[in-house]
Structures are given as C-alpha cells and as structure tokens.
Design an enzyme around this catalytic site. Structure first.
Site, PDB file in Angstrom:
ATOM      1  N   LEU A 142     -11.086  -9.098  -1.748  1.00 12.58           N
ATOM      2  CA  LEU A 142     -12.524  -8.410  -1.885  1.00 12.58           C
ATOM      3  C   LEU A 142     -12.273  -7.757  -3.130  1.00 12.58           C
ATOM      4  O   LEU A 142     -11.568  -6.754  -3.366  1.00 12.58           O
ATOM      5  CB  LEU A 142     -12.962  -7.683  -0.739  1.00 12.58           C
ATOM      6  CG  LEU A 142     -13.377  -8.325   0.201  1.00 12.58           C
ATOM      7  CD1 LEU A 142     -14.075  -7.590   1.474  1.00 12.58           C
ATOM      8  CD2 LEU A 142     -14.194  -9.635   0.071  1.00 12.58           C
ATOM      9  N   LYS A 186       0.791  -1.300  -0.034  1.00 11.90           N
ATOM     10  CA  LYS A 186       0.007   0.125   0.108  1.00 11.90           C
ATOM     11  C   LYS A 186       0.809   1.246  -0.123  1.00 11.90           C
ATOM     12  O   LYS A 186       0.240   2.189  -0.174  1.00 11.90           O
ATOM     13  CB  LYS A 186      -0.610   0.032   1.355  1.00 11.90           C
ATOM     14  CG  LYS A 186      -1.845  -1.016   1.295  1.00 11.90           C
ATOM     15  CD  LYS A 186      -2.594  -0.612   2.500  1.00 11.90           C
ATOM     16  CE  LYS A 186      -2.203  -1.476   3.710  1.00 11.90           C
ATOM     17  NZ  LYS A 186      -2.450  -2.832   3.708  1.00 11.90           N
ATOM     18  N   GLY A 241      -5.608 -11.423   5.857  1.00 14.60           N
ATOM     19  CA  GLY A 241      -5.094 -12.979   5.934  1.00 14.60           C
ATOM     20  C   GLY A 241      -4.379 -13.323   4.440  1.00 14.60           C
ATOM     21  O   GLY A 241      -4.935 -12.631   3.529  1.00 14.60           O
ATOM     22  N   LYS A 298      -6.110   3.066   3.209  1.00 13.89           N
ATOM     23  CA  LYS A 298      -6.882   2.097   2.440  1.00 13.89           C
ATOM     24  C   LYS A 298      -8.217   3.400   1.905  1.00 13.89           C
ATOM     25  O   LYS A 298      -8.556   3.484   0.832  1.00 13.89           O
ATOM     26  CB  LYS A 298      -7.583   1.084   3.120  1.00 13.89           C
ATOM     27  CG  LYS A 298      -6.862   0.200   3.484  1.00 13.89           C
ATOM     28  CD  LYS A 298      -7.454  -1.036   4.359  1.00 13.89           C
ATOM     29  CE  LYS A 298      -6.338  -2.196   4.619  1.00 13.89           C
ATOM     30  NZ  LYS A 298      -6.784  -3.359   5.331  1.00 13.89           N
ATOM     31  N   VAL A 351      -6.636  -2.567  -0.779  1.00 10.72           N
ATOM     32  CA  VAL A 351      -7.802  -2.107   0.160  1.00 10.72           C
ATOM     33  C   VAL A 351      -8.527  -3.019   0.714  1.00 10.72           C
ATOM     34  O   VAL A 351      -8.640  -2.858   2.133  1.00 10.72           O
ATOM     35  CB  VAL A 351      -8.878  -1.239  -0.999  1.00 10.72           C
ATOM     36  CG1 VAL A 351     -10.073  -0.764   0.060  1.00 10.72           C
ATOM     37  CG2 VAL A 351      -8.170  -0.058  -1.170  1.00 10.72           C
ATOM     38  N   GLU A 375      -5.514  -4.433  -6.388  1.00 12.08           N
ATOM     39  CA  GLU A 375      -6.782  -4.553  -5.682  1.00 12.08           C
ATOM     40  C   GLU A 375      -6.586  -5.010  -4.237  1.00 12.08           C
ATOM     41  O   GLU A 375      -7.532  -4.806  -3.375  1.00 12.08           O
ATOM     42  CB  GLU A 375      -7.308  -5.979  -6.200  1.00 12.08           C
ATOM     43  CG  GLU A 375      -8.838  -6.195  -5.877  1.00 12.08           C
ATOM     44  CD  GLU A 375      -9.785  -5.352  -6.041  1.00 12.08           C
ATOM     45  OE1 GLU A 375     -10.258  -5.144  -7.374  1.00 12.08           O
ATOM     46  OE2 GLU A 375     -10.137  -4.610  -4.981  1.00 12.08           O
ATOM     47  N   GLU A 405      -1.015  -6.083  14.809  1.00  9.60           N
ATOM     48  CA  GLU A 405       0.405  -5.883  14.762  1.00  9.60           C
ATOM     49  C   GLU A 405       0.841  -6.111  16.175  1.00  9.60           C
ATOM     50  O   GLU A 405       0.152  -6.180  17.216  1.00  9.60           O
ATOM     51  CB  GLU A 405       0.628  -4.224  14.393  1.00  9.60           C
ATOM     52  CG  GLU A 405      -0.206  -4.109  13.244  1.00  9.60           C
ATOM     53  CD  GLU A 405       0.734  -4.754  11.952  1.00  9.60           C
ATOM     54  OE1 GLU A 405       1.760  -4.481  11.844  1.00  9.60           O
ATOM     55  OE2 GLU A 405      -0.032  -5.047  11.054  1.00  9.60           O
ATOM     56  N   ALA A 422      -7.980  -6.831   0.790  1.00  9.25           N
ATOM     57  CA  ALA A 422      -7.324  -8.135   0.416  1.00  9.25           C
ATOM     58  C   ALA A 422      -7.747  -8.447  -0.864  1.00  9.25           C
ATOM     59  O   ALA A 422      -7.772  -7.724  -1.803  1.00  9.25           O
ATOM     60  CB  ALA A 422      -7.384  -9.001   1.576  1.00  9.25           C
ATOM     61  N   ASP A 471      -3.446   2.300   9.246  1.00  9.26           N
ATOM     62  CA  ASP A 471      -3.621   1.246   8.060  1.00  9.26           C
ATOM     63  C   ASP A 471      -4.736   1.716   7.294  1.00  9.26           C
ATOM     64  O   ASP A 471      -4.897   1.823   6.069  1.00  9.26           O
ATOM     65  CB  ASP A 471      -3.484   0.176   8.502  1.00  9.26           C
ATOM     66  CG  ASP A 471      -3.164  -0.941   7.423  1.00  9.26           C
ATOM     67  OD1 ASP A 471      -2.223  -0.817   6.639  1.00  9.26           O
ATOM     68  OD2 ASP A 471      -3.888  -1.982   7.279  1.00  9.26           O
TER      69      ASP A 471
END
Ligand code: ADP
Ligand code: ASP
Ligand code: MG
Length: 817
Positions: free
Chosen positions: A615, A581, A799, A684, A611, A608, A669, A613, A680
């Site tokens: 999806l 990112k 994940g 996004k 933002v 893709e 984290e 993972a 984070d």
C-alpha cells in the site's frame, strides 16, 4: 568519383577480403575510376611496432616476422588463383627482406629512430594493399597498385607527419589524370618527406589518406568501411546499448573522435570539411546497413540532446599552481608553446577562473617528459616559490559528451553530473569547449566503464535504463519478486524504459553474481549449482567492486544482519530498497543516519513495504509533507493479522476460535502472541512517526495490551490457547459492549501531536475503520488540507504478493530517478 577506405578488420582475413572485392564491384560506377585506400591487416601495425621495439632492445623478432609472412602467404593461397600466386609471393618476399634488413639494423645498433620506425610500419599497408590489388586484378580490368609515399608529401615529423596539401593535391590529381578510369588501390597511413623518406600520418591514419584523396579529387563521397555500424553513441565495446547515429556534422564527428571514438581518425574531417565532401562510415560485415553520414547540412532532425559519449581510457594530468601565474600575461602561452615545441600533445586544458591553477591532460607516456620540461622552463619561478612543483596524477580517463544540440538545450551538464554523482564517480576536472559542442570530465580510469554506461542511460532515455540489482533473501518475498520481475520485465522495458538485471543473489547459504544479469526463470538452479558459500560482507564487497552503473541493493530479509551494511552500501553510492523493518525501527539515531547518508551520496532509500506491504503509505505521507501540508493526526490498522481477527470477531464466534482460524490460515506468527502483543504494529507506527518528522524511540509508543495476564504468562502456544479459551467471557463481554452500542472492536495505532499509541477501541459507523474486511490495512491521514474528511488508504496489507509488488514499485522509483 568515390573514395573508399577499408580498415584493418575489413582486410583482416581471406573471407573479409572477398567481401571487400564485392563492395568495390558495387560501388564502382561504370566507366569511372575509383580510389580504394587500404589499411594493414588487423593487428599487423601493432606487430610491426612490437618487432621494432624488440629489435631495439636486442630481443628476438624472427618468430614474429615468420608469423607476419605466413599471415600474408596464407591469404594469397586462399584468395588468388594458382597462376597468380607466384608473382605475389615474390613481391611480398622482397618486402619482407627489406623489412628484415631494417630490423636487423635496429637490432645491431640497438637504436630505433622515429624515422626507421615509420619505415618499418609502412610494410603493413604495402603488403595488404599489394595483396588486394592482385586479387582485384582477377575481378576488374585496369587496376593499379599505388604506394602512397609517391603522392602524399609531408614534413619530417616522423610518427605523425604534417601533410603538404598543395603538393599532395597536385600529385594525386596528376596520378588520377594519368590513370583515368582505373581502380587505384592505395596504401593508407604512409607518405614520404621531401627526401623521399617514409613517414606516417599517425596511428589510425588510413582514414586521413582517404580524405586527402577525396579532397584532391573533389570526390562525391568518402566511404570509411570498418567493423561496426557506423559512428555510434558510444564505443560498443564499452557500452552495449550504444546505437548507430544516422548523421553527424563534421564538428561532432571531430569532437567524438578527438575524445577517443577510434572509428574515424580526427584529422580526416578537415580536408572533407573544407571541400564539403560527405563522409560515410559503413560496416564491411553488414554492407546493407546505411551507416553514418558526416556532412554539412545535417537536418536539425533528431531530437537527441547529445550525439555521443566518447572516452580516452588512460591519461595523466599535470597540475600547475602558484601565485606567479595570477594575472601574468603569457604564462599559459609560454607553457603550451613549450609543450608544442617538444611535440607533447595536450589533450585537454582547464584553468581556474582565478588563474591560480592550470590543469592539463596528456598521454601517460608524455607526463614525465612534460614535468621535466616545465621544471626546466620555469626554474626561476620555482626557485622564487611563485610556482609549486608540477604534480603528475595518473590512472585517469576522459569522458566527453558531444553534440551540437547541447547549445540549445539547458541542463545538459546537470544531467551529466547527476548521472556521475549518483554512481559515485568522482570528477577530477571539467572542461567545456567554448563551442559548447562538448563537455569533458576527467575521472578515475577504474570508473570509466561504469560512468560511460550510466551517462549513456542518462542521455539516451528513449532506450532502457538498466538497473543492476543485488538481492538479499530468497524467502517468500524474494522468490515472488523474481517471479514478478520475470513476468513484467518486458512491460517494464516498454512502458517505463527500465530494464532490471539481477546482478547478485544471496540467501544465508549461497550467493551468486553475474554482471549481465541472472536468468530469472532458473535463478534457483543457478544459485544451487554455481553459488559460492554465502558471506554477507563479501557480498557487499563484491557488489562494490563490480562497479556497475545504477546499482540497487535489495534487502528482502527480516534479519538484523544486513542492517549493519547499509551505511557502507550508501557510501558506495548504491541505493537501497528494503522490506526489512528492523533497520528503520531501531534507534532513532540509526534511522537518521541512513537517511542522511543516502542523501549525502545522492542515492535513494526506499522502504515502502515497511509499513503497509504494497500500500502506498510512506509515499503518500511524503507527498503530503513535501507539498507543504501538515499532518495533524494519523490513525491506522497496520497489522493484517489483528485486522483479520477483529473483522471476524462477531456474532457467536469466540475470540479463541477466531485466533485459531487465523493461525490455521497462516496469518499469524507461530506464536500468535507475537502479533497480538502489537510489537510489529508498533514498529510500523514508529517508522510512520519518524517519517512524519518526530524523532521518536520505540519505548515512546504506548501499547495497550489487549491480552489478559494469564494469556501472556502461558508457557507454550497450547497453554496460550487454553488460557485464551478460559478468557472467552472477557472477550465476549468486550464484544457485547461494542455491539450493544452499534460499534465494533478495533486495535488502532495513532499518532497525534507527536504522541504515538496503540489501543483497543470501539468505533461506530461514522468511523472510517468501521467497515473492514479480510486482513485489510487502513490508514487515515488528517492534515491541514484533509481536515474535514481524512485521506484514507486501504487495502490488503500483508502477503508475499503484495509485499513483493511494493518492493518492485520501489525499484521502479529508483529507476525513475
Ligand atoms: P578500422 O581498422 O576499420 O580503422 P578501428 O578499429 O580503427 O577500425 O575503429 C573501429 C572501432 O572503433 C570499432 O570496432 C569500435 O570498437 C571503436 N569505436 C570507438 N568509439 C566508437 C563509436 N563511437 N562508434 C563506433 N565505433 C567506435
Ligand atoms: N594500420 C595503421 C594503424 O593501425 C593505420 C590504420 O589502420 O588506419 O594505425
Ligand atoms: Mg581506424
């Protein structure tokens, strides 16, 4: 009657010569004669030419002569029965003595004329054919050795003599009538002029010899036996995926071979075409394979848009321009008759429609001669500055696509140029034959292999397109991606016609390359055992210099370092797929530059996974916008960690305990504040806002801090947990407030009218974010079309599995372009 021709490799070894005898046996129809034309053993013509050049330069040639002798003598020893060997040795020895005399003469005079050269080259075919004819005698009755200089009559253009077809036809017919029913073993390639001096028909000319015999005898078929399965869609040495073509028209075969498909010599088609004799190209090393038919009535069967791609790997071009050419009738006539007179073969011509310039391609050896001739011929025009001095450009190649179907299929040149453009192949000049049977382009010779493969992939889509992927990062996502590629590789090939080859891998320690693709089940060992020390700049440089078609650079790191290379990668016409990112959430100018550079170079930039993972969020937004919809509002929960925490912060549990459990489950984290701070998440939202068309900077995203000051101030993670525990009441209070009014707490990012924010909110049952579970991500697009009820994308948003799957999907999308 049939005419068979065996090429150099077919008679290149004792073993293949035995196969040739078998084929002759099978093809011979009982009671009827057969013509068998033979080339020199493979490599022999080149060797003879080299000896001749050496002798003319005063260099030794005896070692090469000895090599030539022993190759033939060895074959005799292996093939012939002992009683038959001696007469052949004697006959061969006579040839070698004549050859030696000739070479000695060249050596003494230090002069090699085209005439002598032809004479020297003729011994290759004479020796091989003699050998084959003597072996044939052991297997068949009525065999005759024919030295073609006795029947093929030409002019005196040594090196590439023109055939006197009338006389040749007559002589061939007489010969065959006198020897009816016999197997004639004929030397290919060679002929003679009126004075009986040896001439040759041009390199590769044995095919032509066969066609001359075929035409004179009105043969039923001319078979060209070689070392590949017929005429293929491209030279299999250059394009591994080339496949055999069942049939071609004469014109198609002519065009393909004219532009470099060496498998058949172009003039061969003419006599066959005129007499409508089918030519079949077959493989001596796989005799049962059908091969390629070249004939008149090719069914318009196969729906291949083109038949093949051929190439000439080294050419030079000459460029002529100047006002003196405009509207001047006869200028090009003068130019090209000059070149023809001096026997300079012009391979391709293009002329601008303004007539202001002419570009033509010649063999590199002929370029300087052509330049000199032009300077002499157009001296006056040059002096008067009506013509610029002709310029030579070298190190170029020609790539040509050929096929009669092209005429009826629009978009062929678009497809060609798209494939070249996406791969960064610069087109220097273009020529489309007026017949529309071929489009040829002149490109840099160094790009030829890449261009051939890319164009092959673009036209023969029923076969797999190969993506060459260079992967950075072998952490969780990288590893998982390799696993997925390995598991789904076959499916991908079958269903998407895409083959992914990992051509390079690097982590921070080591890097490894393989243009054929690394084996996916052992990539880790390969990298450890054979890897070189990692160096990012070198990784990118190597990727560029490998110059492979359809390249993709995959950044599976979370590091700022690779970002610096993105620009360079795009400029090399390589697409980028990334889950990193950092690039897109840096300064807006950088984000914009990536997009612009990718667009300018016609390559893809897919991210893709930046933002949600795996999806489909970025893609959905893009589809909405490109279909003319307007985004009014975006609301989203794009942090799997925060999602998990609030989905579980209910009933009697404390906020502290939920965060702790999230950490134990590996969702956070190492310092959970890195998630809870919303940084984070902010990245996004920022990327989404930019994709939605807002030139936003990170500072413009308003983040509501959900943690009390004491939690932020804590020095260590333990201290943080202690502070969080101490704030239980604060969080419980929030929760109770929400629950008492039938609501839940959600940390929601929003883009509304160009304003981006992330805030802690309480939402009721009517809100799409009310019921969430696990670590789901959710995004709701309110647009002009989805005004009443927003369009919602929801699912696991974190994940390694889902993120790698997202990278995988991006790769497939690159492949589809
Ligand atoms: P021969 O010695 O039998 O005459 P050549 O070496 O002249 O054989 O021609 C066969 C070679 O032509 C093949 O080995 C192949 O590498 C090359 N070739 C180039 N283009 C094509 C093509 N389109 N299809 C098949 N072969 C090709
Ligand atoms: N032996 C000749 C050559 O190498 C002719 C041929 O093979 O067709 O060019
Ligand atoms: Mg050949």
């Amino acid at each position: 009657m049939k005419v068979l021709k065996f090429g150099g490799t077919s008679v290149g070894s004792a073993e293949s010569i035995r196969t040739v005898i078998d084929i002759i046996g099978q093809e011979r129809e009982p009671g009827s004669g057969l013509v068998v034309v033979t080339s020199a053993m493979s490599g022999v013509t080149n060797l003879l030419a080299e000896m001749a050049t050496n002798a003319a330069a005063g260099q030794e040639f005896t070692a090469q002569l000895a090599e030539l002798e022993s190759r033939h003598f060895d074959a005799v020893k292996q093939l012939l029965d002992i009683p038959h060997q001696n007469p052949v040795y004697t006959r061969l020895k006579i040839y070698f003595n004549q050859l030696e005399d000739l070479l000695q003469g060249v050596f003494t005079l230090r002069e090699l004329t085209a005439k002598t050269r032809d004479h020297i080259l003729s011994f290759g075919e004479r020796c091989s054919t003699l050998l084959l004819s003597r072996l044939a005698l052991q297997h068949f009755q009525e065999v005759l050795f024919v030295d073609a200089t006795e029947v093929i009559k030409t002019d005196s253009s040594f090196g590439q003599a023109k055939v006197n077809t009338g006389l040749t036809d007559l002589l061939i017919r007489n010969l065959v009538t006198e020897n009816a029913g016999k197997i004639l073993l004929v030397t290919g390639f060679i002929a003679s002029n009126d004075a009986g001096q040896v001439t040759t028909l041009g390199r590769g000319g044995s095919d032509y010899t066969a066609a001359l015999f075929g035409a004179a005898l009105q043969a039923t078929e001319i078979q060209i036996w070689t070392d590949v399965n017929g005429m293929m869609t491209a030279d299999p040495r250059l394009v591994k995926k080339a496949f055999s073509l069942p049939e071609l028209t004469y014109t198609e075969a002519m065009e393909l071979s004219y532009f470099g498909a060496k498998v058949i010599y172009p003039p061969t088609m003419i006599p066959a075409f005129l007499k409508r004799i089918p030519i079949v190209i077959k493989n001596t090393f796989e005799p049962t394979f059908e091969g390629t038919f070249i004939r008149h009535d090719v069914k318009a069967n196969n729906n291949l848009p083109i038949k093949g791609i051929s190439s000439i790997s080294q050419i030079s071009i000459l460029n002529l321009q100047g006002s003196g050419m405009v509207g001047k009738a006869g200028f090009s006539g003068r130019l090209f008759s000059l070149l023809a007179r001096e026997q300079i073969n012009v391979i391709l011509i293009t002329q601008s429609s303004s007539e202001h310039s002419i570009t033509f391609a010649v063999q590199p050896e002929a370029a300087e001669k052509a330049q000199k001739l032009i300077i002499q011929e157009f001296e006056l025009e040059l002096l008067a500055q009506k013509l610029d001095a002709p310029v030579i450009e070298g190190n170029l190649a020609i790539l040509a696509i050929v096929g009669e179907n092209m005429k009826q299929t629009p978009g062929m040149s678009g497809r060609l140029f798209n494939a070249l453009g996406r791969n960064g192949v610069n087109v220097r000049a273009i020529a489309q034959g007026s017949s529309e049977y071929n489009i040829s382009v002149i490109i840099s010779a160094t790009d030829l292999a890449k261009a051939m493969n890319a164009v092959h992939d673009a036209f023969f889509t029923q076969f797999n397109k190969t993506l060459h992927v260079f992967c950075l990062g072998t952490g969780q996502i990288g590893k998982t991606l390799f696993n997925q590629l390995q598991q789904h590789g076959d499916y991908l090939q079958q269903n998407n016609s895409i083959q992914v080859k990992i051509a390079g891998i690097s982590n921070t320690r080591q890097m490894l390359f393989n243009s054929d693709g690394l084996t996916l089940d052992t990539w880790q060992q390969q990298l450890e055992q054979h890897g070189e020390p990692a160096d990012l700049a070198e990784f990118v440089a190597r990727m560029k210099s490998m110059n492979l078609p359809n390249c993709v650079f995959v950044d599976n790191t979370a590091s700022p370092q690779p970002i610096v290379c993105y620009g360079d990668v795009f400029k090399a016409n390589i697409s980028i797929v990334t889950c990193n990112k950092i690039g897109n959430s840096g300064p807006y100018s950088q984000y914009k530059k990536f997009k612009d550079t990718a667009r300018k170079h016609g390559v893809d930039f897919f991210y893709e996974t930046n933002v949600g993972a795996g999806l489909p969020i970025i893609r959905t937004l893009k589809d909405l916008m490109s279909s003319g919809d307007r985004v009014q509002k975006i609301e989203a929960i794009l942090s799997g960690t925060i999602s998990y925490i609030f989905n579980n912060f209910k009933g009697y549990v404390s906020f502290h305990d939920v965060v702790k459990t999230a950490q134990e489950k590996g969702y956070t984290e190492p310092d959970p504040r890195d998630d809870l701070s919303g940084k984070d998440f902010m990245r996004k939202i920022l990327i989404l806002a930019r994709d939605a068309g807002y030139p936003m900077e990170a500072e413009e995203v308003q983040i509501e801090n959900m943690l009390p000051q004491a939690c932020l101030d804590a020095q260590t993670v333990d201290d943080f947990y202690a502070a969080l525990k101490a704030e239980d009441a604060y969080f419980n209070n929030l929760k109770q407030q929400a629950e008492s009014s039938g609501k839940v707490l959600r940390y929601i990012g929003k883009l509304d009218n160009g304003q981006a924010s992330i805030t802690l909110q309480m939402v009721d049952e009517s809100h799409p974010f009310f019921s969430m579970s696990g670590s789901d991500n959710i995004i709701a697009f309110t647009t002009d079309r989805y005004r009443e009820r927003p369009m919602v994308v929801k699912g696991p948003g974190a994940g390694a599995e889902v993120t790698a799957a997202g990278v995988f999907a991006d790769l497939i999308n690159v492949g589809a372009n």
